[in-house]
Scaffold this motif. Structure first.
Motif, short mmCIF file in Angstrom:
data_model
loop_
_atom_site.label_atom_id
_atom_site.label_comp_id
_atom_site.label_asym_id
_atom_site.label_seq_id
_atom_site.Cartn_x
_atom_site.Cartn_y
_atom_site.Cartn_z
N PRO A 75 45.75 45.76 47.35
CA PRO A 75 45.39 45.99 45.93
C PRO A 75 45.55 44.73 45.07
CG PRO A 75 47.61 46.78 46.32
CD PRO A 75 47.13 46.23 47.64
N ILE A 76 44.98 43.64 45.59
CA ILE A 76 45.08 42.36 44.87
C ILE A 76 43.67 41.86 44.58
CG2 ILE A 76 45.83 39.96 45.02
CD1 ILE A 76 48.17 40.87 46.75
N LEU A 77 43.40 41.63 43.30
CA LEU A 77 42.10 41.10 42.87
C LEU A 77 42.30 39.67 42.40
CD1 LEU A 77 42.00 44.27 42.51
CD2 LEU A 77 40.42 43.88 40.65
N LEU A 78 41.43 38.79 42.86
CA LEU A 78 41.36 37.46 42.26
C LEU A 78 40.82 37.64 40.84
CD1 LEU A 78 41.28 34.30 42.43
CD2 LEU A 78 38.95 34.55 43.33
N ALA A 79 41.48 37.05 39.84
CA ALA A 79 40.95 37.16 38.48
C ALA A 79 39.65 36.38 38.37
CB ALA A 79 41.97 36.62 37.48
N PRO A 80 38.69 36.93 37.64
CA PRO A 80 37.47 36.14 37.37
C PRO A 80 37.85 35.00 36.44
CG PRO A 80 37.44 38.19 36.09
CD PRO A 80 38.68 38.22 36.94
N MET A 81 37.55 33.78 36.83
CA MET A 81 37.95 32.62 36.03
C MET A 81 36.75 31.71 35.85
SD MET A 81 41.82 31.83 37.40
CE MET A 81 41.54 31.93 39.16
N ALA A 82 36.11 31.82 34.67
CA ALA A 82 34.94 31.00 34.40
C ALA A 82 35.30 29.53 34.57
CB ALA A 82 34.44 31.26 32.98
N GLY A 83 34.51 28.81 35.33
CA GLY A 83 34.76 27.39 35.57
C GLY A 83 35.75 27.15 36.70
N ALA A 84 36.37 28.21 37.22
CA ALA A 84 37.34 28.04 38.31
C ALA A 84 37.21 29.18 39.32
CB ALA A 84 38.76 27.96 37.76
N SER A 85 35.97 29.55 39.62
CA SER A 85 35.74 30.62 40.62
C SER A 85 34.82 30.16 41.73
CB SER A 85 35.08 31.86 40.01
OG SER A 85 35.38 32.15 38.72
N PRO A 86 35.19 29.13 42.49
CA PRO A 86 34.29 28.74 43.59
C PRO A 86 34.17 29.88 44.61
CG PRO A 86 36.38 27.54 43.71
CD PRO A 86 36.40 28.32 42.44
N PRO A 87 33.00 30.01 45.26
CA PRO A 87 32.84 31.11 46.22
C PRO A 87 33.87 31.06 47.34
CG PRO A 87 30.87 29.68 46.13
CD PRO A 87 31.79 29.23 45.05
N GLY A 88 34.30 29.87 47.74
CA GLY A 88 35.27 29.77 48.84
C GLY A 88 36.61 30.41 48.49
N LEU A 89 37.01 30.32 47.24
CA LEU A 89 38.27 30.95 46.81
C LEU A 89 38.11 32.47 46.84
CD1 LEU A 89 41.13 30.72 45.56
CD2 LEU A 89 40.03 30.61 43.31
N ALA A 90 37.00 32.95 46.31
CA ALA A 90 36.75 34.40 46.29
C ALA A 90 36.65 34.94 47.71
CB ALA A 90 35.46 34.69 45.52
N ALA A 91 35.96 34.21 48.59
CA ALA A 91 35.78 34.68 49.98
C ALA A 91 37.13 34.73 50.70
CB ALA A 91 34.80 33.77 50.71
N ALA A 92 37.99 33.78 50.43
CA ALA A 92 39.29 33.76 51.10
C ALA A 92 40.11 34.99 50.71
CB ALA A 92 40.05 32.48 50.73
N VAL A 93 40.09 35.34 49.42
CA VAL A 93 40.84 36.52 48.97
C VAL A 93 40.21 37.79 49.55
CG1 VAL A 93 41.53 37.87 46.94
CG2 VAL A 93 41.66 35.37 46.88
N ALA A 94 38.87 37.83 49.55
CA ALA A 94 38.18 39.02 50.08
C ALA A 94 38.40 39.16 51.58
CB ALA A 94 36.69 38.93 49.76
N ASN A 95 38.41 38.05 52.30
CA ASN A 95 38.62 38.13 53.75
C ASN A 95 40.03 38.60 54.09
OD1 ASN A 95 36.03 37.42 54.39
ND2 ASN A 95 36.48 35.23 54.59
N ALA A 96 40.96 38.38 53.18
CA ALA A 96 42.33 38.88 53.38
C ALA A 96 42.42 40.37 53.04
CB ALA A 96 43.31 38.08 52.53
#
Ligand SMILES: Cc1cc2nc3c(=O)[nH]c(=O)nc-3n(C[C@H](O)[C@H](O)[C@H](O)COP(=O)(O)O)c2cc1C
Length: 358
Positions: free
Chosen positions: A27-48
Motif C-alpha cells: 500500500p505504497i504510492l509514489l507521490a506524483p511530483m511534477a518535474g521529478a517523476s521519471p518513468p524509471g522511478l515510477a516503474a521501480a515502485v510499481a515493480n515492487a
C-alpha cells in the motif's frame, strides 16, 4: 461516524482491501511530483508492488503518451497520472512583477516579464491522461470537471483527489472521487488547497487530518506528508489510512535523478529546515529553506506568473548545482529519505511497517 468507516478494521486488513481493489501488492504510492517523476522511478515502485506516478502539470499531451510508453516498457504495474486543477486566470501587476524580477536578479539571471501561455492546454492534457489508460487519475488544488470524471469512469479508471480540509475532501467525494489523498502540512511540494489564497490557513498536520478524514468519509484515505519510513507508514495506517503516498522519501533514490545539491540538502535537513514559500511558483509549497526562500522577498506574483518569473533562476541554479537559489521541494521528514534503489526501498519499507502493525 460513517457506517462503513474503515477505521475500526485492523490496519493490515484495510490496506489489503485497498491493494486488492487497485491491483497493488503493497500500500505504497509514489507521490506524483511534477518535474521529478521519471518513468524509471515510477516503474521501480510499481515493480515492487506499489503504484507509480507521473506529475503531469508541465507535460504536453504527447509527453504524457511518451511517459506511459516508457513506463510500460519497464513495468506491468500500476501508475497514476496527476494534474493540477487550473486556478482562475492570474491577476497581472506590472509594478509587482518588476519588483520581483529585481529581487530575483540577485540569485540568477534577471527574469523578463513573462507573456504566457504558461502551461500546456488543460483539456488536452486531460484527454491525453485518460488516453494513456492509467489505473488512476489524480488531482490537486480542486476537482476534475464532470466530463473528465465521466470519461475516466467509462474506462474503469479511478480518481484519487488531494484534499487539505474535510470540506475539500467532501467536495471531491461529491464530484466522484474514489479515494482521498489527505495531505498533511508536513508534505513537501505544493499545498493542495483548492483556493490558492487560503493555503496558509489550511495547514493541519497528518496526525489530526488522517483520523478526521477516516472517521468522516466513506471512501479510502491515502495519507501523504512527512511519511518516509516504516514508523510513518504504520502510524498512518493506524490513524485510519488505507495506503500511504510518499514523495520526498523517494527523491534521493538513484532513479529520481534530482540535482546532487537537492539530494544532499534533503539528507541534511532537520524537520524545521523546510519552509512554506510562494517564491518558486506563486502557489504555497514546502521546500528546503535555502537562501532564496529565506530572503526578504517582495510579494510573489500569482501562480503561474511567479513560476515563469522564477524559471530562469531555477534553470541557472540547476545548471550550476547552486543550492542557494535552487528550487528544492522537500517535506518535514526529509532526513529520513534513503538513497537506495526505489524498488528495494518500497519493499523494505512495507516489510518493516508490517512488523510494526498488529
Ligand atoms: C518535488 C515535488 C513535486 C510535487 N509535485 C506534485 C504534483 O505535481 N502534484 C501533486 O498532486 N502533488 C505534488 N507534490 C506533493 C506530493 O504529491 C505529496 O503531497 C508530498 O510529496 C507528500 O509529502 P512528502 O514529500 O513529505 O512525502 C510534489 C511534492 C514534491 C516533493
Amino acid at each position: 461516524m460513517a457506517s462503513s468507516t474503515p477505521v475500526s478494521r485492523p490496519q493490515a486488513t484495510r490496506a489489503a482491501a485497498f491493494c486488492e481493489r487497485f491491483g497493488l501488492r503493497l500500500p505504497i504510492l509514489l507521490a506524483p511530483m511534477a518535474g521529478a517523476s521519471p518513468p524509471g522511478l515510477a516503474a521501480a515502485v510499481a515493480n515492487a508492488g506499489g503504484m507509480g506516478a507521473l506529475g503531469a502539470l508541465n507535460t504536453t499531451p504527447a509527453g504524457i503518451a511518451d511517459w506511459a510508453r516508457a513506463f510500460r516498457a519497464a513495468s506491468n504495474g500500476s501508475f497514476q497520472v496527476n494534474l493540477w486543477i487550473p486556478d482562475p486566470p492570474p491577476a497581472r501587476d506590472a509594478t509587482r512583477e518588476a519588483a520581483m524580477a529585481d529581487f530575483l536578479a540577485a540569485f540568477g539571471p534577471r527574469p523578463a516579464i513573462p507573456e504566457g501561455p504558461f502551461l500546456p492546454d488543460f483539456a488536452a492534457q486531460c484527454a491525453a491522461m485518460i488516453e494513456a489508460g492509467p489505473a488512476v487519475i489524480s488531482s490537486i488544488m480542486g476537482v476534475f470537471p464532470p466530463e473528465v470524471v465521466a470519461a475516466a469512469k467509462a474506462r474503469g479508471i479511478a480518481w484519487f483527489a488531494t484534499a487539505t480540509t474535510l470540506a475539500e475532501a467532501r467536495a471531491a467525494v461529491t464530484a466522484g472521487a474514489d479515494a482521498i489523498v489527505a495531505q498533511g502540512a508536513e508534505a513537501g511540494g505544493h499545498r493542495g488547497a483548492f483556493d490558492a489564497t487560503a493555503a496558509e490557513g489550511q495547514l493541519t498536520g497528518g496526525l489530526a487530518l488522517i483520523p478526521r478524514f477516516a472517521d468522516a468519509l466513506d471512501v479510502p484515505v491515502i495519507a501523504t506528508g512527512g511519511i518516509a519510513d516504516a514508523r510513518g507508514i504504520a502510524a498512518a495506517l493506524t490513524l485510519g489510512a488505507s495506503a500511504v503516498q510518499i514523495g520526498t522519501g523517494f527523491l534521493r533514490c538513484p532513479e529520481a535523478g534530482i540535482a546532487p545539491a537537492w539530494s544532499d540538502a534533503i539528507a541534511a535537513a532537520e524537520p524545521e529546515g523546510t519552509m512554506l514559500t510562494r517564491i518558486f511558483s506563486g502557489r504555497l509549497g514546502r521546500g528546503i529553506a535555502n537562501a532564496v526562500v529565506r530572503a526578504a522577498a517582495p510579494p510573489a506574483a500569482d501562480y503561474p506568473v511567479q513560476r515563469a518569473l522564477f524559471a530562469p533562476v531555477r534553470a541557472a541554479a540547476e545548471a550550476a548545482n547552486d543550492a542557494a537559489a535552487m528550487q528544492m521541494w522537500a517535506g518535514q521528514a526529509a532526513r529520513l529519505a534513503s538513497a537506495e534503489p526505489a524498488g528495494a526501498l518500497a519493499a523494505r519499507l512495507w516489510e518493516e511497517a508490517r512488523a510494526l502493525l498488529p
